[in-house]
Design a protein around this motif. Structure first.
Motif, mmCIF file in Angstrom:
data_model
loop_
_atom_site.group_PDB
_atom_site.id
_atom_site.type_symbol
_atom_site.label_atom_id
_atom_site.label_comp_id
_atom_site.label_asym_id
_atom_site.label_seq_id
_atom_site.Cartn_x
_atom_site.Cartn_y
_atom_site.Cartn_z
ATOM 1 N N UNK A 253 10.582 -38.516 -6.449
ATOM 2 C CA UNK A 253 11.311 -37.320 -6.006
ATOM 3 C C UNK A 253 12.758 -37.679 -5.648
ATOM 4 N N UNK A 254 12.947 -38.816 -4.981
ATOM 5 C CA UNK A 254 14.319 -39.257 -4.658
ATOM 6 C C UNK A 254 15.125 -39.455 -5.947
ATOM 7 N N UNK A 255 14.510 -40.112 -6.930
ATOM 8 C CA UNK A 255 15.211 -40.364 -8.194
ATOM 9 C C UNK A 255 15.589 -39.057 -8.883
ATOM 10 N N UNK A 256 14.690 -38.079 -8.837
ATOM 11 C CA UNK A 256 14.953 -36.783 -9.464
ATOM 12 C C UNK A 256 16.083 -36.054 -8.744
ATOM 13 N N UNK A 257 16.040 -36.074 -7.405
ATOM 14 C CA UNK A 257 17.120 -35.459 -6.617
ATOM 15 C C UNK A 257 18.469 -36.107 -6.953
ATOM 16 N N UNK A 258 18.473 -37.419 -7.053
ATOM 17 C CA UNK A 258 19.734 -38.126 -7.295
ATOM 18 C C UNK A 258 20.246 -37.922 -8.718
ATOM 19 N N UNK A 259 19.329 -37.686 -9.654
ATOM 20 C CA UNK A 259 19.733 -37.332 -11.016
ATOM 21 C C UNK A 259 20.481 -35.991 -11.014
ATOM 22 N N UNK A 260 19.932 -35.004 -10.294
ATOM 23 C CA UNK A 260 20.597 -33.689 -10.222
ATOM 24 C C UNK A 260 21.925 -33.804 -9.470
ATOM 25 N N UNK B 130 15.199 -42.964 5.546
ATOM 26 C CA UNK B 130 16.577 -42.663 5.145
ATOM 27 C C UNK B 130 16.638 -41.364 4.341
ATOM 28 N N UNK B 131 15.522 -40.979 3.697
ATOM 29 C CA UNK B 131 15.522 -39.740 2.912
ATOM 30 C C UNK B 131 14.476 -38.727 3.405
ATOM 31 N N UNK B 132 13.341 -39.191 3.928
ATOM 32 C CA UNK B 132 12.346 -38.266 4.487
ATOM 33 C C UNK B 132 12.741 -37.964 5.924
ATOM 34 N N UNK C 224 20.224 -34.768 -1.229
ATOM 35 C CA UNK C 224 19.082 -33.909 -0.947
ATOM 36 C C UNK C 224 18.062 -34.742 -0.181
ATOM 37 N N UNK C 225 17.649 -34.214 0.982
ATOM 38 C CA UNK C 225 16.657 -34.920 1.791
ATOM 39 C C UNK C 225 15.262 -34.357 1.517
ATOM 40 N N UNK C 226 14.242 -35.085 1.987
ATOM 41 C CA UNK C 226 12.855 -34.749 1.681
ATOM 42 C C UNK C 226 12.136 -34.231 2.914
ATOM 43 N N UNK C 227 11.324 -33.206 2.690
ATOM 44 C CA UNK C 227 10.441 -32.676 3.724
ATOM 45 C C UNK C 227 9.014 -32.839 3.223
ATOM 46 N N UNK C 228 8.331 -33.867 3.714
ATOM 47 C CA UNK C 228 6.951 -34.125 3.268
ATOM 48 C C UNK C 228 6.043 -33.270 4.153
ATOM 49 N N UNK C 229 6.088 -31.939 3.877
ATOM 50 C CA UNK C 229 5.560 -31.026 4.895
ATOM 51 C C UNK C 229 4.085 -30.651 4.732
ATOM 52 N N UNK D 120 0.406 -44.758 -3.738
ATOM 53 C CA UNK D 120 0.672 -43.583 -4.572
ATOM 54 C C UNK D 120 1.680 -42.666 -3.884
ATOM 55 N N UNK D 121 1.525 -42.516 -2.576
ATOM 56 C CA UNK D 121 2.477 -41.720 -1.787
ATOM 57 C C UNK D 121 3.881 -42.315 -1.877
ATOM 58 N N UNK D 122 3.962 -43.619 -1.787
ATOM 59 C CA UNK D 122 5.241 -44.327 -1.890
ATOM 60 C C UNK D 122 5.900 -44.060 -3.246
ATOM 61 N N UNK D 123 5.109 -44.123 -4.305
ATOM 62 C CA UNK D 123 5.614 -43.878 -5.646
ATOM 63 C C UNK D 123 6.077 -42.427 -5.816
ATOM 64 N N UNK D 124 5.333 -41.501 -5.223
ATOM 65 C CA UNK D 124 5.676 -40.081 -5.235
ATOM 66 C C UNK D 124 7.069 -39.878 -4.611
ATOM 67 N N UNK D 125 7.273 -40.484 -3.449
ATOM 68 C CA UNK D 125 8.566 -40.348 -2.754
ATOM 69 C C UNK D 125 9.686 -40.937 -3.607
ATOM 70 N N UNK D 126 9.480 -42.134 -4.165
ATOM 71 C CA UNK D 126 10.500 -42.756 -5.023
ATOM 72 C C UNK D 126 10.882 -41.841 -6.185
#
Length: 506
Positions: free
Chosen positions: A273-280, A344-346, A290-295, A265-271
Motif C-alpha cells: 500500500x505504501x508503494x502504491x501511494x508513493x507511485x501516485x 512512520x506511515x501507519x 499519503x498516510x495509512x489508517x489500518x482501521x 502477510x500484514x507487513x507485506x500488505x503495508x509495504x
C-alpha cells in the motif's frame, strides 16, 4: 540456558528512529453489530449502568486500555445507515431493517449518545459516512450537525437535541469497504474515487480542519488489490489524509507455526500500500505523503459457523463473538509489533472491535465483563508503547511454514520514551518448544535497568478466558537481565513478552 534454548541478537540505538508514534495507532472500533453497542457499551438495565444507560464496568476496561480513538458506527452497517434515525427524542426514533447483518436496529444509540460515551471512556471518535446508499448530501449535513457552532438548520437541530456545543469530530471515513460485493452500494474504483472526492470537497468546505480517510481494498486478498488503491487515489490523493487497510487472520488449518507467521502477510500488505501511494505521489508530482489508517485488524474466524445459524431480524444477537485462544494473543502481539515498525506511515489503526464483537472485552447481558486473551498484548502495547519507535537490528534463527519462508522466531518492536527515560521491548517468540535467548546491545542506554519483564505464556495453544475462568493472563516473573551494557532477553517458548527498562535515578 542449557539445551532447550536458541540464540538471537539485537542492537538498539537511540539514533535508529522510525518515527514518533501517533497514539491513534492504538485505536479500536464499535459498530452497530451484534452486542457491541446493545449489551456491550449500552445496557440501561445493567447493575453498573449510569444515567445514560452505559455500562460502567465496560467503560472501566476501555479506560484501562487507554484507547485514543474509536471508529463508529461501521463497518458494513454504515453503507445503508441514515444518521438522522439516531438523533432526537428516543421515543420518536424508527426501528429499521439493518441489512448488512440482517438484524433490527432500534436506533436507541446514535451520534449524540456515542459522543457522550466517548467522553466517559476518555477517547475520540473516527466517524464514518454512508457512501453506499447515500453520498455528498448526507455527509455534509452530518458534519454540519456535529461540528458547526450554530445558526444553521443542522447545527440548530443539534442544539435542540440538547447539545449546545459542537462535537468537533476531527477524523472521518469516506465510506467503508466500497470494493466489497457484500457492501450495499458497492462501487467500482472509478465510481468510488469520484464520489469520495466530491464528498471530501463538500466536507472540507463545511469544516476545513477535519482529516479524511479514503477507502482502500477490503483486504489484500481482493482480486482488485492494489489496482483499487491506485485508481481511487488518482481522484482522492490531494483531498484525503489517509487510506484505509483492513485485514483479519484465522488458524483454519490448525497449523500454529503457520498462523504465528501471518503478521508477515500484514507487513507485506503495508509495504504494498505504501508503494502504491508513493507511485501516485510521483505520478501527480505531489509533495504530500499519503498516510495509512489500518482501521480494521484482528483475528476473526472462530465464530463463522455459529453466525450462520442466527435468526434474521432479531435485536442485538450474539454475532461475531470469537472466543480467543492463547495463540491468538501471540499473533495479536506480532500484529501490534508490525504496526509499530511502520509507524512512520501507519498513523491510525483500529483493533476491530472493542466489545463482544471480535473483541478484547466480553460481557454477559446483565452479568459481568472480562478480558479475552488478546486484551493483554493490546493493553501493554497501548499503555507502554508511547514515544518513538526504534528500528532494532535483528539477527534471528528462522523457520519455514506452509505459506511462509524465512520466518524469524524473534518478532520484536522497540519504543523509546525520552521524557519518561523508558525503553520498552515487545517480543514474540514464535518457537513452539525452545526458549529464545536474545543478546541485546543497549550501550546507547547507559544506566538503564529492568523495571519489569511481563510474560504471556501457556502450555495450551487453545487455552481461553471465560467469565469464570481466566486461564491466560500475564505474569511478571520474566528472567531477562542487564549486564555490562547488554540486555539478555530470555523469552520462553511460544510466548509474548514486554521488557520495560528505566534509567536509574542517581
Amino acid at each position: 540456558m542449557g539445551k532447550s534454548s536458541i540464540k538471537a541478537k539485537m542492537v538498539i540505538d537511540k539514533e535508529f528512529q522510525i518515527s514518533e508514534i501517533d497514539p491513534r495507532i492504538y485505536g479500536s472500533f464499535i459498530e452497530h453489530l451484534g452486542r457491541a453497542v446493545y449489551g456491550g457499551i449500552y445496557e440501561p438495565e445493567h447493575p453498573t449502568a449510569d444515567e445514560h444507560g452505559f455500562r460502567q464496568d465496560v467503560i472501566d476496561l476501555v479506560k484501562e486500555l487507554q484507547v485514543p480513538i474509536v471508529r463508529y458506527p461501521g463497518g458494513n452497517m454504515v453503507s445503508a445507515y441514515n444518521w438522522e434515525d439516531g438523533v432526537g427524542p428516543k421515543e420518536d426514533r424508527p426501528r429499521r431493517l439493518e441489512l448488512a447483518w440482517r438484524t433490527i436496529e432500534t436506533n436507541q444509540v446514535g451520534t449524540n449518545e456515542f459522543m457522550d460515551w466517548t467522553k466517559k471512556a476518555n477517547t475520540d471518535v473516527m466517524m464514518a459516512v454512508n457512501l453506499g446508499t447515500r453520498g455528498v448530501d448526507a455527509a455534509r449535513n452530518l458534519l454540519e450537525y456535529t461540528n458547526h457552532p450554530g445558526g444553521t438548520y443542522w447545527s440548530d437541530l443539534r442544539k435542540s437535541h440538547g447539545y449546545e456545543d459542537p462535537h468537533n469530530i476531527k477524523v472521518w471515513c469516506l465510506g467503508n469497504e466500497m470494493d466489497g460485493p457484500w457492501q450495499l452500494g458497492q462501487k467500482t474504483a472509478h465510481e468510488y474515487g469520484r464520489l469520495a472526492y466530491e464528498t471530501a470537497k463538500a466536507m472540507r468546505l463545511v469544516d476545513p480542519s477535519i482529516e479524511l480517510v479514503t477507502c482502500g481494498s477490503s483486504s489484500s486478498q481482493m482480486p482488485t488489490f492494489p489496482e483499487w488503491e491506485a485508481e481511487t487515489l488518482e481522484h482522492t490523493y490531494e483531498v484525503a489524509d489517509y487510506i484505509s487497510l483492513h485485514q483479519y487472520y484465522g488458524n483454519r488449518s490448525d497449523d500454529t507455526a503457520n498462523f504465528l507467521a501471518k503478521s508477515m502477510d500484514m507487513d507485506n500488505f503495508i509495504h504494498t500500500v505504501i508503494a502504491t501511494c508513493d507511485y501516485i505521489k510521483a505520478k501527480k508530482r505531489s509533495k504530500k505523503n499519503m498516510y495509512l489508517s489500518f482501521d480494521e485488524w484482528n483475528v476473526w474466524f472462530h465464530s463463522n459457523n455459529q453466525d450462520k445459524e442466527i435468526e434474521p431480524w432479531s435485536i442485538a444477537p450474539p454475532q461475531l463473538e470469537d472466543v480467543y485462544t492463547f495463540e491468538d494473543a501471540l499473533l495479536v502481539g506480532s500484529m501490534l509489533n508490525t504496526l509499530l515498525r511502520h509507524s512512520d506511515r501507519v498513523k491510525i489503526a483500529c483493533m476491530a472491535q472493542l466489545v463482544n464483537v471480535i473483541a478484547p472485552i466480553m460481557t454477559e447481558n446483565g452479568g459481568g465483563a472480562w478480558k479475552q486473551t488478546i486484551f493483554y498484548p493490546y493493553f501493554y502495547t497501548s499503555v507502554y508503547g508511547r514515544g518513538v519507535a526504534l528500528n532494532p537490528v535483528v539477527s534471528s534463527p528462522k523457520y519455514d511454514s506452509k505459506d511462509f519462508t524465512d520466518v524469524p522466531y524473534l518478532d520484536p518492536s522497540v519504543v523509546y520514551n525520552e521524557e519518561k527515560e523508558e525503553l520498552v521491548v515487545f517480543a514474540t517468540n514464535r518457537h513452539l518448544s525452545e526458549t529464545l535467548e536474545v543478546d541485546i546491545d543497549i550501550r546507547a542506554f547507559e544506566g538503564y535497568e529492568i523495571a519489569e519483564h511481563v510474560v504471556l505464556e501457556h502450555e495450551n495453544a487453545k487455552a481461553v478466558n471465560t467469565a469464570t475462568d481466566e486461564q491466560v493472563k500475564p505474569h511478571t516473573n520474566g528472567e531477562s537481565f542487564v549486564q555490562d551494557g547488554k540486555l539478555t532477553g530470555i523469552f520462553p517458548k511460544f510466548s509474548w513478552n514486554m521488557v520495560r527498562l528505566t534509567k536509574k535515578q542517581s
